[in-house]
Design a protein around this motif. Sequence first.
Motif, mmCIF file in Angstrom:
data_model
loop_
_atom_site.group_PDB
_atom_site.id
_atom_site.type_symbol
_atom_site.label_atom_id
_atom_site.label_comp_id
_atom_site.label_asym_id
_atom_site.label_seq_id
_atom_site.Cartn_x
_atom_site.Cartn_y
_atom_site.Cartn_z
ATOM 1 N N THR A 1 -9.476 -36.833 -19.023
ATOM 2 C CA THR A 1 -10.084 -36.050 -20.101
ATOM 3 C C THR A 1 -11.562 -35.758 -19.881
ATOM 4 O OG1 THR A 1 -10.442 -38.098 -21.344
ATOM 5 C CG2 THR A 1 -8.425 -36.852 -21.816
ATOM 6 N N HIS A 2 -12.183 -36.372 -18.878
ATOM 7 C CA HIS A 2 -13.599 -36.076 -18.601
ATOM 8 C C HIS A 2 -13.780 -34.683 -18.016
ATOM 9 C CE1 HIS A 2 -14.827 -40.111 -19.654
ATOM 10 N NE2 HIS A 2 -13.935 -40.622 -18.805
ATOM 11 N N MET A 3 -12.770 -34.175 -17.287
ATOM 12 C CA MET A 3 -12.767 -32.795 -16.756
ATOM 13 C C MET A 3 -14.105 -32.450 -16.106
ATOM 14 S SD MET A 3 -10.588 -30.785 -19.724
ATOM 15 C CE MET A 3 -11.731 -31.256 -21.037
ATOM 16 N N ARG A 4 -14.439 -33.155 -15.034
ATOM 17 C CA ARG A 4 -15.744 -32.994 -14.388
ATOM 18 C C ARG A 4 -15.820 -31.777 -13.470
ATOM 19 N NH1 ARG A 4 -14.749 -38.590 -14.379
ATOM 20 N NH2 ARG A 4 -16.295 -39.800 -15.565
ATOM 21 N N ASP A 5 -14.690 -31.146 -13.170
ATOM 22 C CA ASP A 5 -14.682 -29.968 -12.305
ATOM 23 C C ASP A 5 -14.506 -28.702 -13.131
ATOM 24 O OD1 ASP A 5 -14.820 -31.260 -9.698
ATOM 25 O OD2 ASP A 5 -12.826 -32.026 -10.171
ATOM 26 N N SER A 6 -14.741 -27.569 -12.496
ATOM 27 C CA SER A 6 -14.509 -26.297 -13.180
ATOM 28 C C SER A 6 -14.061 -25.243 -12.183
ATOM 29 C CB SER A 6 -15.767 -25.816 -13.912
ATOM 30 O OG SER A 6 -16.725 -25.345 -12.995
ATOM 31 N N ALA A 7 -13.415 -24.227 -12.694
ATOM 32 C CA ALA A 7 -13.030 -23.058 -11.907
ATOM 33 C C ALA A 7 -13.440 -21.827 -12.695
ATOM 34 C CB ALA A 7 -11.532 -23.051 -11.638
ATOM 35 N N ASP A 8 -13.858 -20.775 -12.008
ATOM 36 C CA ASP A 8 -14.272 -19.566 -12.710
ATOM 37 C C ASP A 8 -13.841 -18.331 -11.942
ATOM 38 O OD1 ASP A 8 -16.418 -18.823 -10.796
ATOM 39 O OD2 ASP A 8 -17.407 -20.608 -11.574
ATOM 40 N N SER A 9 -14.035 -17.174 -12.547
ATOM 41 C CA SER A 9 -13.698 -15.906 -11.908
ATOM 42 C C SER A 9 -14.551 -14.805 -12.518
ATOM 43 C CB SER A 9 -12.208 -15.574 -12.098
ATOM 44 O OG SER A 9 -11.971 -15.022 -13.376
ATOM 45 N N ASP A 10 -14.355 -13.605 -12.043
ATOM 46 C CA ASP A 10 -14.995 -12.422 -12.616
ATOM 47 C C ASP A 10 -14.003 -11.569 -13.392
ATOM 48 O OD1 ASP A 10 -17.519 -12.992 -11.460
ATOM 49 O OD2 ASP A 10 -16.805 -12.198 -9.538
ATOM 50 N N VAL A 11 -12.855 -12.119 -13.711
ATOM 51 C CA VAL A 11 -11.779 -11.322 -14.297
ATOM 52 C C VAL A 11 -11.741 -11.491 -15.811
ATOM 53 C CG1 VAL A 11 -9.336 -10.763 -14.231
ATOM 54 C CG2 VAL A 11 -10.463 -11.633 -12.177
ATOM 55 N N SER A 12 -12.321 -10.531 -16.502
ATOM 56 C CA SER A 12 -12.251 -10.434 -17.961
ATOM 57 C C SER A 12 -12.059 -8.960 -18.255
ATOM 58 C CB SER A 12 -13.531 -10.970 -18.611
ATOM 59 O OG SER A 12 -13.428 -10.968 -20.025
ATOM 60 N N THR A 13 -10.832 -8.584 -18.596
ATOM 61 C CA THR A 13 -10.475 -7.170 -18.608
ATOM 62 C C THR A 13 -9.791 -6.783 -19.913
ATOM 63 O OG1 THR A 13 -9.254 -5.456 -17.373
ATOM 64 C CG2 THR A 13 -8.238 -7.620 -17.517
ATOM 65 N N THR A 14 -9.921 -5.515 -20.270
ATOM 66 C CA THR A 14 -9.259 -4.990 -21.458
ATOM 67 C C THR A 14 -8.704 -3.612 -21.144
ATOM 68 O OG1 THR A 14 -9.502 -4.681 -23.865
ATOM 69 C CG2 THR A 14 -11.310 -3.886 -22.457
ATOM 70 N N TYR A 15 -8.184 -2.929 -22.127
ATOM 71 C CA TYR A 15 -7.653 -1.584 -21.944
ATOM 72 C C TYR A 15 -7.776 -0.839 -23.270
ATOM 73 C CZ TYR A 15 -3.615 -4.085 -23.879
ATOM 74 O OH TYR A 15 -2.806 -4.866 -24.650
ATOM 75 N N GLN A 16 -7.654 0.469 -23.213
ATOM 76 C CA GLN A 16 -7.807 1.294 -24.407
ATOM 77 C C GLN A 16 -6.822 0.859 -25.485
ATOM 78 O OE1 GLN A 16 -6.111 5.270 -24.648
ATOM 79 N NE2 GLN A 16 -8.140 6.083 -25.060
ATOM 80 N N SER A 17 -7.305 0.672 -26.687
ATOM 81 C CA SER A 17 -6.580 0.276 -27.890
ATOM 82 C C SER A 17 -6.394 -1.230 -28.004
ATOM 83 C CB SER A 17 -5.204 0.965 -28.030
ATOM 84 O OG SER A 17 -4.221 0.350 -27.224
ATOM 85 N N SER A 18 -6.705 -1.998 -26.953
ATOM 86 C CA SER A 18 -6.606 -3.449 -27.051
ATOM 87 C C SER A 18 -7.726 -3.982 -27.935
ATOM 88 C CB SER A 18 -6.696 -4.094 -25.671
ATOM 89 O OG SER A 18 -6.689 -5.507 -25.786
ATOM 90 N N THR A 19 -7.428 -5.003 -28.705
ATOM 91 C CA THR A 19 -8.434 -5.630 -29.568
ATOM 92 C C THR A 19 -8.979 -6.909 -28.950
ATOM 93 O OG1 THR A 19 -6.686 -6.780 -30.780
ATOM 94 C CG2 THR A 19 -7.431 -4.668 -31.669
ATOM 95 N N THR A 20 -8.510 -7.247 -27.724
ATOM 96 C CA THR A 20 -8.972 -8.459 -27.062
ATOM 97 C C THR A 20 -9.234 -8.190 -25.583
ATOM 98 O OG1 THR A 20 -6.726 -9.172 -26.517
ATOM 99 C CG2 THR A 20 -7.631 -9.943 -28.620
#
Length: 471
Positions: A65-84
């Motif tokens: 539960t300490h979760m000392r590592d992390s992973a990341d990316s550049d992928v945060s995407t949406t599309y027309q009419s999406s609310t998220t």
Amino acid sequence: MLSAFQATAILAFASSVLAAPAQVCNDATYPTQIRLAYSNDRAMAVSWNTKIKMTKPTVAWGPDTHMRDSADSDVSTTYQSSTTWNNHVVIEGLNPDTKYYYSPECGNVTYTFTTARTEGRGTPYQFAMIGDMGTFGPDGLSTTVGKGAANPLAPGDLTTIQSLSARIDDFDLVWHVGDIAYADAWLKEENGGYAAPLNTSDFGMEYEKILNDFYVEIQPISAVKPYMVAVGNHEANCDNGANFTICPQGQLNFTGYRAHWNMPFYKSGGLENFWYSWNHGMVHYITFNTETDFLNAPDQPGGEGVEDAGPFAPFGAQLAWLKADLAAVDRKRTPWVIAAGHRPWYVSTTEYIECQVAFEPLLLEYGVDLVLHGHKHFYERHSAIDNGTAQDLNNPTAPWYIVNGAAGHYDGLDTPTLPLVPTSRDIIVAYGWSLFTVHNCTHLTTEFIASGNNTILDTATLYKDRTCALN
């Protein structure tokens, strides 16, 4: 040339000690709709949605539960009419068949996942299969249905999501074989008086509401178990294939499906979330696409011609990939080969012969053991079948076929055509899901679980006479 979705999905994912710039956390960046997918036995894909774009989506993880590592990316995407916005990160450098803790950034909940079993691992396990599941409750299947729909839930019945949740410790993964959420049924529900129009001048709102509600509803499962998917016809467009002129651009051509999921196509040489494969212990799993990208597919004029979607690859690419993927399987290490595609060609109602012509020859040639379909809203277990000729389950040479599109959605269940096709061995018109047990190299069992009360309504076992090199 890579599509925009492909280029986004195969970006290099980084794993490092927590070093990414801190994201400002608030209600707009709180992670919802959390979902997992196998990448390989040493990696796990984590996806979630936020109300705004994340600067660098990040997941904290670790063996405790300490979760000392992390992973990341550049992928945060949406599309027309999406609310998220859809955020995708792959955690790499993991150990096979190992439990890990993780938490997407800006959340306050810690989840767990277990990585895939190494190819050739001979220990038994179970997996769940569902087809054709939408939302439950106010904007989906409940104890009431609208005009033209049937088979409401009985008072006190569990939904399929609740049934799966009650048995969450029994299976390693869920395989949803097409028709996910049924957001495209919004107009049908409104016309039937089941859902009130949210905004008659913006046809995208009800679609997005149903879609978001579905991903929230499955989170108790998809946040802790890999949720693998296949594409179905209800992912194609926003209005059941009837009137595309009302669809915003972002609700055409499988856009929501393409954005929401991160299946391991880049690991298996497949295409986006349409066709791909992965290994898990004794099984090689294959997802294929019955909607587009083969001769007379439903997206083509020679097929149903109603989806106005695709193609997504040069002609012949899907079948060339499938042939190469099957040819590369080491049957000593992964003796079981299980394939899934949405539309069935052996079923006691409309059969999709164009799919049979495209896919069956390769499934026969390479000795696929089991083929799973949805699309028809009932459960039908068949024999093993070679070009229409039934074989029993005692060491057949042909694939065993099971249709299960009975998970549940607004429209209810279907009525099979009588008489049943000659290959049919059991048929059940009830809401439910399939639980498969991979016992060893030679025996595999299916059970049909009635969602309403978790009872077993059907079971059968496939036997293959073979010798394997498992560990």
